[in-house]
Scaffold this motif. Structure first.
Motif, mmCIF file in Angstrom:
data_model
loop_
_atom_site.group_PDB
_atom_site.id
_atom_site.type_symbol
_atom_site.label_atom_id
_atom_site.label_comp_id
_atom_site.label_asym_id
_atom_site.label_seq_id
_atom_site.Cartn_x
_atom_site.Cartn_y
_atom_site.Cartn_z
ATOM 1 N N SER A 7 -5.880 5.761 -6.665
ATOM 2 C CA SER A 7 -4.697 5.674 -5.816
ATOM 3 C C SER A 7 -4.163 4.248 -5.930
ATOM 4 C CB SER A 7 -5.043 6.006 -4.361
ATOM 5 O OG SER A 7 -6.013 5.109 -3.856
ATOM 6 N N TRP A 8 -2.993 4.022 -5.357
ATOM 7 C CA TRP A 8 -2.415 2.678 -5.432
ATOM 8 C C TRP A 8 -3.275 1.645 -4.693
ATOM 9 C CZ3 TRP A 8 0.558 -0.139 -8.238
ATOM 10 C CH2 TRP A 8 1.063 -1.345 -7.743
ATOM 11 N N PRO A 9 -3.791 1.916 -3.503
ATOM 12 C CA PRO A 9 -4.673 0.932 -2.857
ATOM 13 C C PRO A 9 -5.935 0.633 -3.684
ATOM 14 C CG PRO A 9 -3.896 2.514 -1.248
ATOM 15 C CD PRO A 9 -3.487 3.044 -2.585
ATOM 16 N N LYS A 10 -6.482 1.637 -4.347
ATOM 17 C CA LYS A 10 -7.664 1.405 -5.177
ATOM 18 C C LYS A 10 -7.305 0.520 -6.364
ATOM 19 C CE LYS A 10 -11.421 3.775 -7.609
ATOM 20 N NZ LYS A 10 -12.063 5.076 -7.908
ATOM 21 N N PHE A 11 -6.143 0.756 -6.984
ATOM 22 C CA PHE A 11 -5.701 -0.070 -8.101
ATOM 23 C C PHE A 11 -5.497 -1.520 -7.668
ATOM 24 C CE2 PHE A 11 -2.134 -1.834 -10.584
ATOM 25 C CZ PHE A 11 -2.714 -1.830 -11.844
ATOM 26 N N VAL A 12 -4.893 -1.713 -6.494
ATOM 27 C CA VAL A 12 -4.698 -3.068 -5.964
ATOM 28 C C VAL A 12 -6.041 -3.731 -5.690
ATOM 29 C CG1 VAL A 12 -3.781 -4.385 -4.018
ATOM 30 C CG2 VAL A 12 -2.435 -2.514 -5.000
ATOM 31 N N SER A 13 -7.016 -2.964 -5.212
ATOM 32 C CA SER A 13 -8.342 -3.514 -4.955
ATOM 33 C C SER A 13 -9.009 -3.971 -6.247
ATOM 34 C CB SER A 13 -9.206 -2.466 -4.253
ATOM 35 O OG SER A 13 -10.507 -2.969 -4.006
ATOM 36 N N VAL A 14 -8.816 -3.208 -7.332
ATOM 37 C CA VAL A 14 -9.364 -3.619 -8.630
ATOM 38 C C VAL A 14 -8.729 -4.930 -9.089
ATOM 39 C CG1 VAL A 14 -9.530 -3.005 -11.076
ATOM 40 C CG2 VAL A 14 -9.995 -1.286 -9.329
ATOM 41 N N LEU A 15 -7.401 -5.045 -8.961
ATOM 42 C CA LEU A 15 -6.729 -6.285 -9.351
ATOM 43 C C LEU A 15 -7.191 -7.461 -8.508
ATOM 44 C CD1 LEU A 15 -3.042 -5.109 -9.909
ATOM 45 C CD2 LEU A 15 -4.823 -5.499 -11.622
ATOM 46 N N GLU A 16 -7.475 -7.192 -7.225
ATOM 47 C CA GLU A 16 -7.934 -8.252 -6.327
ATOM 48 C C GLU A 16 -9.302 -8.803 -6.746
ATOM 49 O OE1 GLU A 16 -8.975 -8.857 -1.551
ATOM 50 O OE2 GLU A 16 -8.296 -6.927 -2.340
ATOM 51 N N HIS A 17 -10.144 -7.938 -7.305
ATOM 52 C CA HIS A 17 -11.478 -8.364 -7.726
ATOM 53 C C HIS A 17 -11.534 -8.796 -9.183
ATOM 54 C CE1 HIS A 17 -12.450 -6.115 -4.060
ATOM 55 N NE2 HIS A 17 -13.637 -6.666 -4.074
#
Length: 339
Positions: free
Chosen positions: A192-202
């Motif tokens: 999902s979009w929040p999961k993708f953003v979380s990957v970019l954050e890490h």
């Protein structure tokens, strides 16, 4: 050029055979196997049927056969009684530790490893090229000294130590969860979009940690190679004919200075798949590096051996591609091959 290409491809075949034999011997060198460790665990739990279970598994996976038979079954030149077709048929075997086919175990972690590795490669090249060129054309300037110091600092700092420092500051400053490539609530969840953003954050932490030492080394090499090319007569002649400094730099010395980086393609392909094992362990990354280390420690022979063979194949393919690219880039290499 065609004869050279065919000859290199033919040389790869005995090389892979030799690597497969050495890999299998090294994996078999420690006493016992994965099932031996499992027997000890079952006996420690008081399981009276431990020996019977282990004997059944040894027969099922061919571990009761001789070394030569096991190697032949693994490669795929000896028929298996249990339907295992071998590496030549694309069957990587069964992982005893994960109790799943090796193809599935590697596939689960492969894409995350590729994401981290490609991001690291892009970071390394984007940062190192401008800095390396600047340090060469502005030799002994204040900027050159500062960037040289940062380069030596990048080479000297251990990756695992930098990983711990960045984890701390990322958690304190940005509230990023420690370890992994995403927040814990997104694990095993659909994309999902929040999961993708979380990957970019890490993602930026492992990219900087893994790429810093490679970036520093590439800056030093590019600077040294470019300084050597700038002192050669052909560059002076190009300037005397009226070419601007920037155009002459890009057209001649920079092109010649790129040879070592083209030759590094042979190392990039296996690095994309293997990842940095030590950094991945420190950062708790779900990549293939820790998986390979666990497989070697537990003597999960099909998982470890098949993955090592995959890395060997990628190394040979990478070296082959880099040699072809060097021949296309540098006329001196083509002339030497023809002579």
């Amino acid at each position: 050029m065609l004869a050279y290409t065919v000859r290199r491809l033919l040389v790869m075949i005995p090389t892979l055979v030799a690597i497969s034999l050495i890999t299998f011997i090294v994996i078999q060198l420690p006493p016992g196997d994965f099932l031996t460790n499992q027997i000890m665990e079952l006996q420690a739990q008081g399981d009276p049927a431990a020996e019977e279970k282990a004997a059944f598994l040894r027969e099922q996976y061919g571990l009761d056969k001789s070394f030569v038979e096991q190697y032949a079954i693994w490669i795929g030149i000896w028929p298996s009684e249990k339907g295992f077709s071998g590496l030549l048929q694309g069957d990587l075997g069964w992982s005893f530790e994960y109790n799943r086919p090796v193809n599935e175990v590697i596939g689960d972690r492969m894409w995350l490893t590729i994401v981290v590795s490609f991001a690291t490669i892009i970071f390394t090249w984007v940062v190192s090229f401008p800095i390396g060129i600047y340090s060469a054309v502005r030799q002994y300037s204040a900027g050159d000294y500062m960037l040289t110091f940062l380069g030596f600092l990048g080479l000297a700092v251990p990756s695992f130590l930098l990983a711990l420092v960045l984890l701390y500051f990322a958690n304190v400053w940005f509230g990023t969860s420690i370890g992994g490539l995403m927040d814990p609530e997104y694990m095993d969840q659909p994309w999902s979009w929040p999961k993708f953003v979380s990957v970019l954050e890490h993602l930026w932490i492992p990219v900087i940690v893994i790429g810093l030492s490679g970036t520093a080394a590439m800056i030093r090499r590019l600077r040294a190679n470019l300084l050597d090319e700038l002192q050669k007569p052909y560059f002076t002649t190009a300037r005397a004919k009226g070419l601007t400094y920037g155009r002459a730099l890009v057209k001649y010395p920079l092109r010649m200075a790129l040879n070592p980086f083209i030759s590094d393609i042979g190392n990039l392909l296996p690095q994309v798949i293997s990842g940095a094992a030590i950094v991945s362990i420190v950062l708790s990354l779900p990549t293939t590096g820790p998986m390979l280390l666990d497989a070697l420690q537990s003597q999960d022979q099909y998982l470890a051996g098949s993955f090592l063979m995959l890395l060997a194949l990628l190394t040979l393919v990478g070296v082959f591609l880099s040699d072809l690219a060097l021949a296309a880039l540098d006329p001196r290499i083509r002339m030497g091959e023809a002579g």
